[in-house]
Scaffold this active site. Sequence first.
Site, PDB file in Angstrom:
ATOM      1  N   CYS A   1       5.649   1.771  -0.090  1.00  0.00           N
ATOM      2  CA  CYS A   1       5.819   2.517  -1.447  1.00  0.00           C
ATOM      3  C   CYS A   1       6.996   3.412  -1.354  1.00  0.00           C
ATOM      4  O   CYS A   1       7.460   3.921  -2.552  1.00  0.00           O
ATOM      5  CB  CYS A   1       4.558   2.985  -2.029  1.00  0.00           C
ATOM      6  SG  CYS A   1       3.608   4.042  -0.767  1.00  0.00           S
TER       7      CYS A   1
ATOM      8  N   ALA B   1      -7.701  -4.380   2.649  1.00  0.00           N
ATOM      9  CA  ALA B   1      -6.900  -5.536   1.784  1.00  0.00           C
ATOM     10  C   ALA B   1      -7.471  -6.663   2.485  1.00  0.00           C
ATOM     11  O   ALA B   1      -7.478  -6.938   3.600  1.00  0.00           O
ATOM     12  CB  ALA B   1      -5.579  -5.112   1.918  1.00  0.00           C
TER      13      ALA B   1
ATOM     14  N   GLY C   1      -2.438   1.667  -3.519  1.00  0.00           N
ATOM     15  CA  GLY C   1      -2.096   0.068  -3.933  1.00  0.00           C
ATOM     16  C   GLY C   1      -1.340   0.407  -5.080  1.00  0.00           C
ATOM     17  O   GLY C   1      -0.462   1.090  -5.269  1.00  0.00           O
ATOM     18  N   SER C   2      -1.232  -0.670  -5.903  1.00  0.00           N
ATOM     19  CA  SER C   2      -0.259  -0.870  -7.104  1.00  0.00           C
ATOM     20  C   SER C   2      -0.829  -0.016  -8.271  1.00  0.00           C
ATOM     21  O   SER C   2      -1.949   0.260  -8.328  1.00  0.00           O
ATOM     22  CB  SER C   2      -0.242  -2.352  -7.304  1.00  0.00           C
ATOM     23  OG  SER C   2      -1.351  -2.748  -7.891  1.00  0.00           O
TER      24      SER C   2
ATOM     25  N   SER D   1       7.472  10.643   5.798  1.00  0.00           N
ATOM     26  CA  SER D   1       6.213  10.591   6.251  1.00  0.00           C
ATOM     27  C   SER D   1       5.620  11.461   7.380  1.00  0.00           C
ATOM     28  O   SER D   1       6.411  11.303   8.597  1.00  0.00           O
ATOM     29  CB  SER D   1       5.565   9.182   6.457  1.00  0.00           C
ATOM     30  OG  SER D   1       5.947   8.383   5.134  1.00  0.00           O
TER      31      SER D   1
ATOM     32  N   GLU E   1       9.406  -2.369  -8.301  1.00  0.00           N
ATOM     33  CA  GLU E   1       9.081  -1.942  -6.936  1.00  0.00           C
ATOM     34  C   GLU E   1       9.563  -3.376  -6.121  1.00  0.00           C
ATOM     35  O   GLU E   1       8.909  -4.184  -6.353  1.00  0.00           O
ATOM     36  CB  GLU E   1       7.781  -1.395  -6.604  1.00  0.00           C
ATOM     37  CG  GLU E   1       7.825  -0.793  -5.433  1.00  0.00           C
ATOM     38  CD  GLU E   1       6.373  -0.013  -5.208  1.00  0.00           C
ATOM     39  OE1 GLU E   1       5.273  -0.632  -5.818  1.00  0.00           O
ATOM     40  OE2 GLU E   1       6.174   0.710  -4.231  1.00  0.00           O
TER      41      GLU E   1
ATOM     42  N   GLU F   1      -2.800   6.742  -4.658  1.00  0.00           N
ATOM     43  CA  GLU F   1      -1.362   6.692  -3.904  1.00  0.00           C
ATOM     44  C   GLU F   1      -0.923   5.227  -4.596  1.00  0.00           C
ATOM     45  O   GLU F   1      -1.270   4.182  -4.111  1.00  0.00           O
ATOM     46  CB  GLU F   1      -1.489   6.656  -2.582  1.00  0.00           C
ATOM     47  CG  GLU F   1      -2.021   7.867  -1.676  1.00  0.00           C
ATOM     48  CD  GLU F   1      -1.043   9.185  -2.052  1.00  0.00           C
ATOM     49  OE1 GLU F   1       0.054   8.953  -2.404  1.00  0.00           O
ATOM     50  OE2 GLU F   1      -1.440  10.281  -1.632  1.00  0.00           O
TER      51      GLU F   1
ATOM     52  N   TRP G   1      -2.394  -3.714   2.376  1.00  0.00           N
ATOM     53  CA  TRP G   1      -1.998  -4.379   3.232  1.00  0.00           C
ATOM     54  C   TRP G   1      -0.981  -4.001   4.203  1.00  0.00           C
ATOM     55  O   TRP G   1      -0.817  -4.564   5.285  1.00  0.00           O
ATOM     56  CB  TRP G   1      -2.168  -5.930   2.952  1.00  0.00           C
ATOM     57  CG  TRP G   1      -1.025  -6.028   1.961  1.00  0.00           C
ATOM     58  CD1 TRP G   1      -1.264  -6.385   0.556  1.00  0.00           C
ATOM     59  CD2 TRP G   1       0.484  -6.147   1.896  1.00  0.00           C
ATOM     60  NE1 TRP G   1      -0.130  -6.102  -0.091  1.00  0.00           N
ATOM     61  CE2 TRP G   1       1.123  -6.238   0.729  1.00  0.00           C
ATOM     62  CE3 TRP G   1       1.321  -5.809   3.121  1.00  0.00           C
ATOM     63  CZ2 TRP G   1       2.406  -6.212   0.497  1.00  0.00           C
ATOM     64  CZ3 TRP G   1       2.652  -6.140   2.789  1.00  0.00           C
ATOM     65  CH2 TRP G   1       3.247  -6.008   1.355  1.00  0.00           C
TER      66      TRP G   1
ATOM     67  N   GLU H   1      -2.370  13.073   0.357  1.00  0.00           N
ATOM     68  CA  GLU H   1      -2.971  12.613   1.547  1.00  0.00           C
ATOM     69  C   GLU H   1      -2.212  13.425   2.625  1.00  0.00           C
ATOM     70  O   GLU H   1      -0.994  13.391   3.085  1.00  0.00           O
ATOM     71  CB  GLU H   1      -3.179  11.488   1.988  1.00  0.00           C
ATOM     72  CG  GLU H   1      -3.882  10.664   0.916  1.00  0.00           C
ATOM     73  CD  GLU H   1      -4.173   9.120   1.173  1.00  0.00           C
ATOM     74  OE1 GLU H   1      -3.193   8.530   1.404  1.00  0.00           O
ATOM     75  OE2 GLU H   1      -5.295   8.826   0.724  1.00  0.00           O
TER      76      GLU H   1
HETATM   77  P1  ADP Z   1      -0.667  -5.296  -3.294  1.00  0.00           P
HETATM   78  O1  ADP Z   1       0.215  -5.723  -4.694  1.00  0.00           O
HETATM   79  O2  ADP Z   1       0.132  -4.267  -2.857  1.00  0.00           O
HETATM   80  O3  ADP Z   1      -1.591  -5.912  -2.988  1.00  0.00           O
HETATM   81  P2  ADP Z   1      -2.941  -4.177  -4.971  1.00  0.00           P
HETATM   82  O4  ADP Z   1      -3.176  -2.963  -5.821  1.00  0.00           O
HETATM   83  O5  ADP Z   1      -3.192  -5.484  -5.543  1.00  0.00           O
HETATM   84  O6  ADP Z   1      -1.695  -4.160  -4.179  1.00  0.00           O
HETATM   85  O7  ADP Z   1      -4.088  -3.962  -3.725  1.00  0.00           O
HETATM   86  C1  ADP Z   1      -4.181  -2.703  -2.994  1.00  0.00           C
HETATM   87  C2  ADP Z   1      -5.884  -2.667  -2.820  1.00  0.00           C
HETATM   88  O8  ADP Z   1      -6.462  -2.707  -3.955  1.00  0.00           O
HETATM   89  C3  ADP Z   1      -6.427  -4.086  -1.941  1.00  0.00           C
HETATM   90  O9  ADP Z   1      -7.215  -3.440  -0.964  1.00  0.00           O
HETATM   91  C4  ADP Z   1      -6.869  -4.882  -2.959  1.00  0.00           C
HETATM   92  O10 ADP Z   1      -7.927  -5.836  -2.380  1.00  0.00           O
HETATM   93  C5  ADP Z   1      -7.533  -3.834  -3.877  1.00  0.00           C
HETATM   94  N1  ADP Z   1      -7.937  -4.327  -5.239  1.00  0.00           N
HETATM   95  C6  ADP Z   1      -7.169  -5.219  -6.020  1.00  0.00           C
HETATM   96  N2  ADP Z   1      -7.659  -5.331  -7.024  1.00  0.00           N
HETATM   97  C7  ADP Z   1      -8.565  -4.479  -7.353  1.00  0.00           C
HETATM   98  C8  ADP Z   1      -9.706  -3.862  -8.091  1.00  0.00           C
HETATM   99  N3  ADP Z   1      -9.657  -4.669  -9.322  1.00  0.00           N
HETATM  100  N4  ADP Z   1     -10.663  -3.504  -7.923  1.00  0.00           N
HETATM  101  C9  ADP Z   1     -10.755  -2.418  -6.616  1.00  0.00           C
HETATM  102  N5  ADP Z   1      -9.916  -3.214  -5.747  1.00  0.00           N
HETATM  103  C10 ADP Z   1      -8.628  -3.783  -6.054  1.00  0.00           C
END
Ligand code: ADP
Length: 499
Positions: free
Chosen positions: A306, A198, A250-251, A463, A403, A272, A172, A480
Amino acid sequence: MSVVDTTPASTAPALTAREEELLARVPDGLFIGGRWEAGSADPIEVSDPATGRVIKRIANARPEDGIRALDAAAEAAEAWAATPPRTRAEILRRAFDLLQERRDDFALLMTLEMGKPLAEANGEVTYGGEFLRWFSEEAVRIGGRFGQNPEGTGTMVVSQRPVGPCYLITPWNFPLAMATRKIAPALAAGCTVVVKPAELTPLTTLLFVQLLTDAGVPAGVVNVVPTSNAGALSEPIIADPRLRKLSFTGSTPVGRRLLAQAGQNVLRTSMELGGNAPFVVFEDADLEKAVEGAMLAKFRNIGQACTAANRFLVHESIAEDFAARVTAKVKALKLGRGTGDGVTIGPLIDDRAVASMGALIGDAVARGARILSGGNAPDGDGYFFEPTVLVDVQPGSDILREEIFGPVLAISTFATEEEALARANETEFGLVGYVFTSDLARGHRMIDRLDTGMMGLNTGLVSNAAAPFGGVKQSGLGREGGAEGIHEYLTTKYTLIPA
Ligand code: ADP
């Protein structure tokens, strides 16, 4: 067109006419095989983090919608791979041009759904757009190799083929740039994609896929499935043998889970993940430059990047001076809704993020840190948190390990270069490091010895669409952008032709 029954603006306070008009134009469906569809009965509610109020309701994809999106991507794959690179390049270039024309819409939309100040949202349109331009240029330069084998008995031909249908999961915090950074190289390489934006910020991707269609991307090449249940939607897509590649930003915990799922079908992956960037200021640094770099590396995107500087390691002889200068700048930042005049710090993405800032600061203070500025969530609507400066942050504090993802600048000190290096590397992450020094040899030593995928030497921002973005250790896999970016979507084929 509307495929969801909505009552968007009525619940939202004081949206301007311009904001309402833009939000009404944002598509609210799933985009599958070139058509807008409705999804499940419970729509996703997208909120403005500056007010906490719903600004739009959009279609919510079910697992079966995800599979139909993959059907569409699989069906379009052969024709798109066979589309001449020049044609693919020109479509991407048209998308770049259209994005410049529609810049104001994209910038405002990102501010509305994500919260970043409008000037920064504009910066993201520029940055995100560059991936379209860069990969339009790369699409026609997918090379190969050709030569005699060492034995002299044949010709070896090495060529690059599109890897196949891809599943792209975006976060997001950079709603446009994270989408273009994946979609542009995939399309340039000849791959079709399913995109899952997201849940918190899906509107930018929906507006963007409409732009791609206007630019000439054929039906089925890009499919978009926002969902409130990312796990349930993603698992069957990742388990489907037609999928050939997963790219995720994401995370780290979610990345680990996705890597395990991807292992079942031996999928290509790009990851990433999280960062915990050290920002090291040596005693010989140009302090004014270091302070400027710190403000950028810490407060860009309200600290929600990040690449954000997480741990400020400052030589003990200049730490007080550095902290005082940074604090003066932080006190001049203006907190508010990103559309407001002169606002430099918007809201955090949600209430969990606000609570997390409070917890990290509380832990640091309990262990001996002092607050020089900020430290609180102001009263009122929205998910705001004051930009904060902490000094005397002690080893073992959560804020050094986690983080932060928010506007908290945490300073600790070091005495020697060896200590700075050891402390900087003391993390399971390795995305980016920032080093400020006037001593070139020392700068090179740090570049060599810091375990990160990227480095900023006397700068707080690295970046660039033309550069390979990515990390080592648990910050991820793959790169990327840059010349490397397109190879994430290509696979190497070797052929032997006997003489
Ligand atoms: P943040 O903590 O920054 O929101 P996330 O890793 O939770 O990071 O989210 C990054 C992306 O991964 C978002 O698009 C989220 O919807 C997606 N996401 C979260 N959980 C899952 C999952 N179990 N499988 C696939 N995508 C996921």
